[in-house]
Each structure stands twice: as C-alpha cells, then as structure tokens.
Design a protein around this motif. Structure first.
Motif, PDB file in Angstrom:
ATOM      1  N   SER A 229       0.843  -1.187   0.000  1.00 35.16           N
ATOM      2  CA  SER A 229       0.000   0.000   0.000  1.00 35.16           C
ATOM      3  C   SER A 229       0.884   1.245   0.000  1.00 35.16           C
ATOM      4  O   SER A 229       2.084   1.178   0.302  1.00 35.16           O
ATOM      5  CB  SER A 229      -0.897   0.008   1.244  1.00 35.16           C
ATOM      6  N   ARG A 230       0.299   2.385  -0.293  1.00 36.63           N
ATOM      7  CA  ARG A 230       1.066   3.626  -0.276  1.00 36.63           C
ATOM      8  C   ARG A 230       1.581   3.910   1.129  1.00 36.63           C
ATOM      9  O   ARG A 230       2.698   4.422   1.299  1.00 36.63           O
ATOM     10  CB  ARG A 230       0.209   4.795  -0.763  1.00 36.63           C
ATOM     11  N   ALA A 231       0.783   3.567   2.144  1.00 35.14           N
ATOM     12  CA  ALA A 231       1.201   3.815   3.527  1.00 35.14           C
ATOM     13  C   ALA A 231       2.468   3.043   3.856  1.00 35.14           C
ATOM     14  O   ALA A 231       3.368   3.555   4.536  1.00 35.14           O
ATOM     15  CB  ALA A 231       0.083   3.429   4.489  1.00 35.14           C
ATOM     16  N   ALA A 232       2.561   1.801   3.367  1.00 37.52           N
ATOM     17  CA  ALA A 232       3.751   0.990   3.616  1.00 37.52           C
ATOM     18  C   ALA A 232       4.963   1.565   2.888  1.00 37.52           C
ATOM     19  O   ALA A 232       6.080   1.552   3.408  1.00 37.52           O
ATOM     20  CB  ALA A 232       3.499  -0.452   3.187  1.00 37.52           C
ATOM     21  N   VAL A 233       4.726   2.071   1.673  1.00 40.45           N
ATOM     22  CA  VAL A 233       5.811   2.682   0.906  1.00 40.45           C
ATOM     23  C   VAL A 233       6.271   3.972   1.581  1.00 40.45           C
ATOM     24  O   VAL A 233       7.469   4.209   1.753  1.00 40.45           O
ATOM     25  CB  VAL A 233       5.352   2.966  -0.542  1.00 40.45           C
ATOM     26  N   ASP A 234       5.315   4.810   1.983  1.00 40.90           N
ATOM     27  CA  ASP A 234       5.656   6.083   2.635  1.00 40.90           C
ATOM     28  C   ASP A 234       6.387   5.861   3.954  1.00 40.90           C
ATOM     29  O   ASP A 234       7.217   6.685   4.364  1.00 40.90           O
ATOM     30  CB  ASP A 234       4.390   6.908   2.891  1.00 40.90           C
ATOM     31  N   ALA A 235       6.098   4.736   4.602  1.00 42.47           N
ATOM     32  CA  ALA A 235       6.758   4.426   5.868  1.00 42.47           C
ATOM     33  C   ALA A 235       8.166   3.883   5.658  1.00 42.47           C
ATOM     34  O   ALA A 235       8.923   3.704   6.626  1.00 42.47           O
ATOM     35  CB  ALA A 235       5.926   3.419   6.655  1.00 42.47           C
ATOM     36  N   GLY A 236       8.517   3.614   4.404  1.00 41.15           N
ATOM     37  CA  GLY A 236       9.857   3.135   4.102  1.00 41.15           C
ATOM     38  C   GLY A 236      10.045   1.634   4.229  1.00 41.15           C
ATOM     39  O   GLY A 236      11.170   1.150   4.223  1.00 41.15           O
ATOM     40  N   TYR A 237       8.938   0.892   4.304  1.00 43.13           N
ATOM     41  CA  TYR A 237       9.061  -0.563   4.440  1.00 43.13           C
ATOM     42  C   TYR A 237       9.537  -1.218   3.146  1.00 43.13           C
ATOM     43  O   TYR A 237      10.250  -2.228   3.174  1.00 43.13           O
ATOM     44  CB  TYR A 237       7.712  -1.193   4.826  1.00 43.13           C
ATOM     45  N   VAL A 238       9.113  -0.668   2.012  1.00 44.31           N
ATOM     46  CA  VAL A 238       9.436  -1.230   0.699  1.00 44.31           C
ATOM     47  C   VAL A 238       9.660  -0.092  -0.291  1.00 44.31           C
ATOM     48  O   VAL A 238       9.219   1.034  -0.053  1.00 44.31           O
ATOM     49  CB  VAL A 238       8.306  -2.155   0.175  1.00 44.31           C
ATOM     50  N   PRO A 239      10.330  -0.353  -1.412  1.00 46.46           N
ATOM     51  CA  PRO A 239      10.541   0.698  -2.423  1.00 46.46           C
ATOM     52  C   PRO A 239       9.237   1.070  -3.123  1.00 46.46           C
ATOM     53  O   PRO A 239       8.284   0.274  -3.165  1.00 46.46           O
ATOM     54  CB  PRO A 239      11.542   0.057  -3.387  1.00 46.46           C
ATOM     55  N   ASN A 240       9.189   2.277  -3.700  1.00 48.03           N
ATOM     56  CA  ASN A 240       7.940   2.761  -4.278  1.00 48.03           C
ATOM     57  C   ASN A 240       7.520   2.032  -5.544  1.00 48.03           C
ATOM     58  O   ASN A 240       6.367   2.163  -5.972  1.00 48.03           O
ATOM     59  CB  ASN A 240       7.996   4.274  -4.534  1.00 48.03           C
ATOM     60  N   ASP A 241       8.416   1.259  -6.176  1.00 51.11           N
ATOM     61  CA  ASP A 241       7.986   0.535  -7.367  1.00 51.11           C
ATOM     62  C   ASP A 241       7.083  -0.652  -7.026  1.00 51.11           C
ATOM     63  O   ASP A 241       6.554  -1.316  -7.913  1.00 51.11           O
ATOM     64  CB  ASP A 241       9.188   0.062  -8.198  1.00 51.11           C
TER      65      ASP A 241
END
Length: 312
Positions: A229-241
């Motif tokens: 999800s975007r929240a996980a990406v924004d939190a830095g858990y995974v890359p935005n791709d």
C-alpha cells in the motif's frame, strides 16, 4: 469500418503482455483489421511473438538503430507516419504508453482518449476519473483517434494467431535533441507485479521493513508478485515501485491477497479488476472487506504463517 494500429511495448527482446491486452480492447470495435507496429533495432523476435496473438491481422516492423531504446521523442514521429489510413491508434496505459501516445496524438492533430476501460462504439469510450470514484463516457469527434488502454480492464488476447510479418519503410526525420543515457530497473526473481496472476500485498500494519518477510515468504509459496500500500511505501518498508493503487500500479491479477491493508479508496481503485480478493486485517470494519471475496479478521502475524503452513 474501423482499422486499428497498436504500438507494441517491449523490453530486452520480450513483448510486454500489455500489447495482447490492447488487442482485446481493439477487438471490441469489431474492426476490419488489427495491426501491431513493432519499432526496434532488431524486430524479428518481438514480431514473431506479436504474430502469435489471436486476432492480429499483420505485424509491421520498423528497424532502425535509433529504435534500440524506447524514447518517445524518437518513436512518436514514426508511429504518426505509420498511422496513415488507420481509424484508431492504441497504446497501453503504462509508463511507455503514457509517454508516447500524447506525442503521437499531437503530431497527428487528433484527440486522445486516456485510460480507455470500455468500448461503447467507434467514437465513444468509458474511462475512470477522480481516482476511479467515477466513470465518464467520452465521445471523440469524427476522425482518427489515439487512445491509451487501461490494461487492468482487459484480459490478454489468447495465443494461437498466425499474422503475417511485414517490414515497413518510413521516410521520416527523427529528432536529435533526445538521447538515451541509461536504464535503471529493479531486479527480482518474483513475477512482475503488473503481469503476475497472483499478487500478495502488505500494508502499514506490518510495522517495519523486516516484518515484510512474511509477505515475501507467502508470495514465494504461491509464486506470486509482491505489492504494498502507499502507507507501507511512505513508511519506508518497501521501495515505491511496489506500490499498488491509483498513484502506483493498477493491476488485475487472478488472485489478490491484501494483508494489513485497510483499503483506502486509492488502493481499491488499483485492484478493483482483480479476479478474487482476499483480505486479512484485525479491523473487521476496514473498507477492504467491502470488496473482498474472502476475509480473515485477526492478527496478521498469526494468520499469515498459519495460511502458509496450510498451503503445504
């Protein structure tokens, strides 16, 4: 009678599945012909793949050294030249298509329909707006039409075709103000997120990048692509791709498993065309359950390992 030209998307000699999805969309017009245009430095292998798509009349190839990389500024003049005599020119609504097709429409001086998701008739189409919260019907004026096809809305056309392959000679000057520097792309042994038949996604509820290992583990068990999800990406858990949703990647896998994702409208827009949606969340009131075919309410750190164990 409609006659449609589809611009093939390809990389490293492999035809992207988006091309076959454009063929399905084109077929909705019951056209006189569906031709695929392959622009490459060496088009033989790509053209052979395109020729196998059912419903394709011809595969047209343009081989030039300048086509070794998919630079829209270089490809657009060639597509515009090749488009003579066609009623519609389709490209996928991917990064490739969104970059290329507006240039083609501008060069031809014709309207573009973006994110085409349903064909009403030769001049009328449906497309999403407001992050997918509304669907609008748009009618283009008479004449040629350029469109980007929302690939999540159409299945890939089957293989089994036997289209002829013809070399096309285009007398067109190419711009020199754009040059290729390098391509940087993430590498993964897992299926590509946008073409995978199964996708497992994690949300902010995972709590950390390290905790995402249970998402990767389940995905590997299923042979699935991995999203977030975007929240996980924004939190830095995974890359935005890896982001799935309106501002990320819009996908339509046969199976989508959302783990620890509440279901913001932007995320739901990106998965609404999935075949079967499974949601795991501790909040029974989470919006994701409104569209899920199957739901599990509980602690994901307990349920996901149990689910993986049950898969054997």
């Amino acid at each position: 009678m409609s006659k449609i030209l589809i611009v093939a998307e390809h990389l490293n000699g492999q035809l992207n599945a988006s091309t076959a999805k454009c063929v399905t969309a084109a077929g909705k017009l019951s056209p006189e012909a569906i031709d695929i245009l392959v622009l490459a430095a060496d088009a033989a292998g790509i053209a052979a793949q395109a020729a196998q798509i059912a419903g394709v009349s011809r595969v047209l190839t343009v081989e030039r050294a300048e086509n070794a990389q998919s630079l829209s500024a270089v490809l657009a003049p060639q597509v515009a030249k090749a488009a003579a005599g066609y009623s519609h020119v389709f490209g996928p609504s991917t990064t490739f298509g969104k970059d290329l097709m507006p240039r083609v429409a501008a060069l031809l001086g014709v309207p573009q329909v973006s994110d085409l998701m349903e064909v009403v008739d030769a001049q009328t189409f449906k497309r999403p707006v407001y992050a997918g919260n509304a669907i609008v019907t748009v009618s283009a004026p008479a004449g040629a039409i350029v469109a980007t096809v929302r690939t999540a809305s159409f299945p890939a056309a089957a293989e089994g075709g036997g289209a002829s392959v013809e070399a096309l000679s285009l007398d067109v000057a190419l711009p020199t103000h754009t040059r290729f520097v390098e391509l940087k792309a993430g590498k993964s042994d897992r299926p590509d997120l946008q073409t995978a038949s199964r996708v497992v996604s994690g949300g902010r509820a995972l709590g950390s990048a390290d905790s995402f290992r249970i998402i990767y583990s389940l995905a590997d068990k299923l042979g699935a692509g991995v999203g977030a999800s975007r929240a996980a990406v924004d939190a830095g858990y995974v890359p935005n791709d890896m982001q799935v949703g309106q501002t990320g990647k819009i996908i339509a896998p046969e199976l989508y498993i959302a783990i620890g994702i509440s279901g913001a409208i932007q995320h739901l827009t990106g998965i609404k065309d999935a075949g079967t949606i499974v949601a795991i969340n501790k909040d029974a009131e989470a919006p994701i359950f409104e569209i899920a075919d199957f739901g599990l309410v509980g602690d994901l750190f307990t349920l996901v390992p149990e689910l993986e164990a049950a898969l054997g």
